[in-house]
Design an enzyme around this catalytic site. Structure first.
Site, PDB file in Angstrom:
ATOM      1  N   GLU A  80      10.023 103.834  11.351  1.00 51.72           N
ATOM      2  CA  GLU A  80       9.217 103.289  12.440  1.00 51.72           C
ATOM      3  C   GLU A  80       7.742 103.646  12.307  1.00 51.72           C
ATOM      4  O   GLU A  80       6.867 102.829  12.573  1.00 51.72           O
ATOM      5  CB  GLU A  80       9.742 103.774  13.802  1.00 51.72           C
ATOM      6  CG  GLU A  80      11.062 103.117  14.212  1.00 51.72           C
ATOM      7  CD  GLU A  80      12.278 103.782  13.604  1.00 51.72           C
ATOM      8  OE1 GLU A  80      12.123 104.817  12.920  1.00 51.72           O
ATOM      9  OE2 GLU A  80      13.396 103.276  13.805  1.00 51.72           O
ATOM     10  N   HIS A 136      18.427 105.274  24.070  1.00 51.91           N
ATOM     11  CA  HIS A 136      18.331 103.830  23.801  1.00 51.91           C
ATOM     12  C   HIS A 136      18.157 103.032  25.087  1.00 51.91           C
ATOM     13  O   HIS A 136      18.543 101.883  25.154  1.00 51.91           O
ATOM     14  CB  HIS A 136      19.586 103.335  23.076  1.00 51.91           C
ATOM     15  CG  HIS A 136      19.737 103.814  21.686  1.00 51.91           C
ATOM     16  ND1 HIS A 136      20.066 105.101  21.362  1.00 51.91           N
ATOM     17  CD2 HIS A 136      19.596 103.169  20.489  1.00 51.91           C
ATOM     18  CE1 HIS A 136      20.141 105.237  20.047  1.00 51.91           C
ATOM     19  NE2 HIS A 136      19.856 104.080  19.487  1.00 51.91           N
TER      20      HIS A 136
END
Lengths: 332, 342
Positions: free
Chosen positions: A64, A133
Site C-alpha cells: 500500500e 476492515h
C-alpha cells in the site's frame, strides 16, 4: 430502457465512471490490489481489465505504501491514476505518501506541480469484517490541507463525483461505504459531474436539520420519513464533501430550522460532527438555534465482530428517530 | 610527461571511463559544478551561521562526485527524486544557485517561492521532482515517474537518490520490487555515507553492502567508490542504457562520506575526529578528480584557478540575488495548497 429511470448499483456507477474517464483520457489508469481479473475485492472494477487491458488496470503487489507512492509519482509526471485501497483501513499503510507527499507536494514546490490523483477507499462497518476492515477514517484525511475528501451517498453522486475527481488537478480521496455498493438508484448515461465541495439538500423540512454523511444520509431520510407521521418535518443535508466543506448550505439550513443533528458513522469524538457543530456555533446561525446541537456518531470503540455489537457501534435509524424527536420536542 | 605516456593519454584508451566518454570541456564543466556544489553549501552554511537562513540544512559536502557522476549521463528531461541532503543533486541536475539561495532565504524568487526551503528544494523544469523530508519518501514517487515514462513512451529515465538510512524503510523494498516486476526505467542510487543520522550501517543494516539488496529484487546491484567521479558516472551510464533499453532498474550503491554532521544540530559524537579528517584529507572527491584531470593533462593550475574564481563570483552573486529578492506577502499564505482555477 428509458434513460431517465435507468438504475445502476453504486458499484456499477463507479465502474461506469472509471470506464468513461478512461475512454475520455488516455492518461487515466487504475491501480490497486486484485482489481484486475479478480475484479476488486468488492467487484467495483469488475471486468474493466478485459476492456482496457492489464496495462491500464494494474494489479499491484500488496504494497500500500509503495503503491500509493507510485500513484503520486505517476500523477505529478503527467498521468491520472485512480488508486484503489482494498479497504479504507489500509490507508494507514499508505499514510506517508498520502499525507506527506500527495497532499503537500504542490505547496512545498511553490505551485510548480499538481497532483491529479484519485484514491478510492471502501469504508465502513456492517460486513462482519471486524476491527481492521470496517473503519471510517475520512476525518483523518479531512484534516490535511492539500487533500479533497468526498463521501458520495448515492449511485448518481458516486459516478458524478468520481468524474469530477478525475478532472480535478488535486488529490481527491473518495470514501465509499461498502454497504452502499449494492444500493440501486438512478444514474444518467454518459459523462456528467457532481461538484466537489457542494452539499445537497436531500429532503426539505422546517423543524430540524440533519447533516449526514455517506450511508447515514439514507438512514437520516428513513428517520425523517418515519417522523413525518408525528408532524415532525426534517431537512436532510447530505454533506457529500468533508474537505472543502460546504459551510453555507449547512448554515442556511440551520437558520431555517433552528435545530441541528449531525449523524456520521466514524467515531464520534473529534469527527466531522464536531467540525459541523463548531462551524454553526461560530456562524450567524448560532443565534437561530432553539436547542443544543446534537451529534450521533460511532461508539468510542473499535468495530466488533459480533453482529449485534457491530450494529450497536454506529448510528441506526431508531436512534436517529429518537434523537430527532427529542430535539424537536425540546427534551434535550 | 614521457612521449609514450603522452601518446597513451592522448588516445585515452587506457584512461578511466569518463575520459574516454566525455570531452575535456565537459569534464572541466564537471569540476566547475563540483566546486559549485561545495561552495554553495559552504555559502549556505555561512549564511545560516550568520542568521540569514533559518531552519536547518543537511550538507552533502564530501559527496559531490556522487551527485555529479550519477547525473552525468542523464538528459535534461530525465527526472530525479532527491533527499533531505539534496543540494548537490539539484545543482548537478542543472539548477541555478541564485534561485536555490533565494529559496533558502525564503524569498519569492526561490525555486519553491519560499515554501519549501532546503529540505524541499526542487527544479521541476530541469527534471528535479524535489528533495524530500521523509526518508525513502521519494523512492516510490520515482517509480511512479518511471511508470509514467513507460506508459507515455517518453523514453525518460528516472533516478531516485536516497541515503543508507532509507534502505531499511519499507518504501524502499516495496518500490524496488514494483520497479523490477514492471521493468521500469528507474535507477536507485543509494548514497551510503556510513551513517543514518548517528547510526552506522554496521549497526542498522543486516547486509554488508546495500547493493546486495538488489538480489532480492532480481536487479543488478553495483557498488562504486562514490568519491571517484569516473566510477560513479560509469555505473550510472550503464544503468541508464539498461533502463532506456527497457531492461529495468538497477541499484547503485555509491559509497561516500559526509564531512559535515547530519544536520545543524549534530555534535558528531558517533564518529571520531580522525575518521572525518582522514576522509577530508585523503578521499576528498573534488581533490581526487582535480588531480586526475591535471595528471591527464585536461586542465592546468591556471584553469583550476579560473574555475574557482568563476564559482566564487557565482556564489557571491547568488547570495546577493537572494538578499535583494522580495519576501512573500503574508496574504499569500494559503497559495499553492490547491491548484488555482483560472
Amino acid at each position: 430502457m428509458d434513460a431517465a429511470v435507468r438504475e445502476l448499483s453504486y458499484a456499477q456507477a463507479i465502474q461506469e465512471a472509471m470506464a468513461i474517464a478512461m475512454d475520455m483520457d488516455e492518461r487515466v489508469f487504475l491501480m490497486g490490489e486484485d482489481i484486475g481479473v479478480y475484479g476488486g475485492a468488492f467487484q467495483v472494477t469488475g471486468d474493466l481489465v478485459e476492456r482496457y487491458g492489464a496495462d491500464r488496470v494494474i494489479d499491484t503487489p500488496i504494497s500500500e505504501l509503495g503503491g500509493a507512492g507510485v500513484a503520486v509519482g505517476a500523477a505529478v509526471t503527467g498521468m491520472r491514476p485512480i488508486f484503489e485501497f482494498q479497504f479504507s483501513d489500509f490507508a494507514t499503510l499508505g499514510m506517508e505518501q498520502i499525507v506527506n507527499q500527495a497532499a503537500k507536494m504542490r505547496f512545498m514546490l511553490g505551485g510548480e506541480v499538481s497532483v491529479p490523483l484519485v484514491m478510492r477507499f471502501p469504508a465502513g462497518s456492517g460486513t462482519g469484517a471486524a476491527a481492521q476492515h470496517s473503519q471510517s477514517l475520512e476525518a483523518w484525511l479531512g484534516h490535511v490541507p492539500g487533500l479533497k475528501v468526498i463521501q458520495p451517498a448515492t449511485p448518481h453522486d458516486a459516478k458524478g463525483m468520481l468524474l469530477a475527481a478525475v478532472a480535478d488537478p488535486d488529490p481527491v480521496m473518495i470514501f465509499e461505504h461498502k454497504l452502499l455498493y449494492k444500493m440501486k438508484g438512478h444514474v444518467p448515461e454518459g459523462h456528467y459531474t457532481v461538484p466537489i465541495g457542494k452539499a445537497e439538500i436531500r429532503r426539505e423540512g422546517r423543524d430540524l436539520t440533519i447533516v449526514a454523511t455517506s450511508i447515514m444520509v439514507q438512514k437520516a431520510l428513513d428517520a425523517a420519513a418515519a417522523l413525518e407521521g408525528e408532524g415532525i418535518d426534517i431537512e436532510v443535508v447530505d454533506l457529500r464533501t468533508i474537505r472543502p466543506i460546504d459551510r453555507q448550505t449547512v448554515i442556511d439550513s440551520v437558520k431555517k430550522t433552528s435545530r441541528l443533528l449531525c449523524v456520521y458513522e466514524a467515531v464520534k469524538t473529534l469527527g466531522i460532527g464536531a467540525e459541523v457543530s463548531a462551524m454553526v456555533a461560530e456562524s450567524e446561525a448560532f443565534d437561530y438555534l432553539d436547542a443544543p446541537i446534537v451529534r450521533l456518531g460511532g461508539a468510542e470503540t473499535p468495530i466488533p465482530y459480533n453482529p449485534d455489537l457491530e450494529k450497536a457501534t454506529v448510528p441506526q435509524v431508531p436512534g436517529i428517530i429518537a434523537a430527532a424527536r427529542d430535539l424537536v420536542k425540546g427534551v434535550r | 610527461m614521457t612521449g609514450a605516456r603522452k601518446a597513451v593519454i592522448d588516445s585515452r584508451a587506457n584512461l578511466p571511463f569518463v575520459y574516454r566518454q566525455y570531452s575535456p570541456e565537459q569534464l572541466r564543466q564537471v569540476l566547475h559544478k563540483m566546486y559549485l556544489i561545495r561552495r554553495f553549501e559552504e555559502g549556505a552554511e555561512e549564511c545560516y551561521t550568520r542568521g540569514l537562513i533559518h531552519g536547518t540544512m543537511h550538507l552533502s559536502i564530501g559527496q559531490e562526485a556522487s551527485a555529479m557522476g550519477i547525473c552525468m549521463p542523464l538528459a535534461e528531461d530525465d527526472q530525479i527524486t532527491s533527499t533531505h541532503r539534496g543540494h548537490g543533486h539539484c545543482i548537478a541536475k542543472g539548477a541555478e544557485v541564485s534561485r536555490m539561495f533565494a529559496e533558502f532565504f525564503g524569498k519569492t524568487t526561490g525555486y519553491c517561492k519560499g515554501r519549501g526551503g532546503s529540505m524541499h528544494i526542487a527544479d521541476v523544469a530541469k527534471g528535479n521532482l524535489g528533495a524530500n523530508g521523509i526518508v525513502a519518501g521519494g523512492i516510490p514517487i520515482a517509480v511512479g515517474a518511471a511508470l509514467s515514462s513507460k506508459m507515455m513512451k517518453t523514453g525518460k529515465v528516472v533516478v531516485s537518490f536516497f541515503g543508507d538510512g532509507a534502505n531499511n524503510e519499507g518504501a524502499f523494498h516495496e518500490a524496488l520490487n514494483m520497479a523490477a516486476v514492471w521493468k521500469l526505467p528507474v535507477i536507485f542510487v543509494c548514497e551510503n555515507n556510513g551513517y543514518g543520522m548517528s547510526t552506522s550501517t554496521a549497526r542498522s543494516t543486516a547486509v554488508k553492502n546495500i547493493a546486495e539488496r538488489a538480489a532480492a529484487y532480481s536487479m543488478p546491484g553495483v557498488i562504486v567508490n562514490g568519491n571517484i567521479f569516473s566510477e560513479v558516472a560509469e555505473a550510472s551510464f550503464k544503468a541508464v542504457e539498461r533502463a532506456r533499453a527497457g531492461e529495468g532498474p538497477t541499484l547503485i550503491e555509491s559509497k561516500t562520506y559526509r564531512h559535515r554532521g547530519h544536520s545543524k544540530s549534530d555534535r558528531n559524537r558517533y564518529r571520531t575526529k580522525e575518521e572525518i579528517e582522514d576522509w577530508m584529507a585523503n578521499r576528498d572527491p573534488i581533490t581526487l578528480f582535480e588531480n586526475e584531470l591535471r595528471d591527464f593533462g585536461f586542465i592546468d593550475d591556471k584553469g583550476i584557478e579560473a574555475i574557482r574564481d568563476a564559482v566564487a563570483r557565482e556564489i557571491a552573486d547568488g547570495i546577493e540575488f537572494a538578499k535583494a529578492s522580495p519576501a512573500p506577502e503574508i496574504a499569500t499564505l494559503e497559495n499553492y495548497v490547491y491548484t488555482e482555477h483560472a
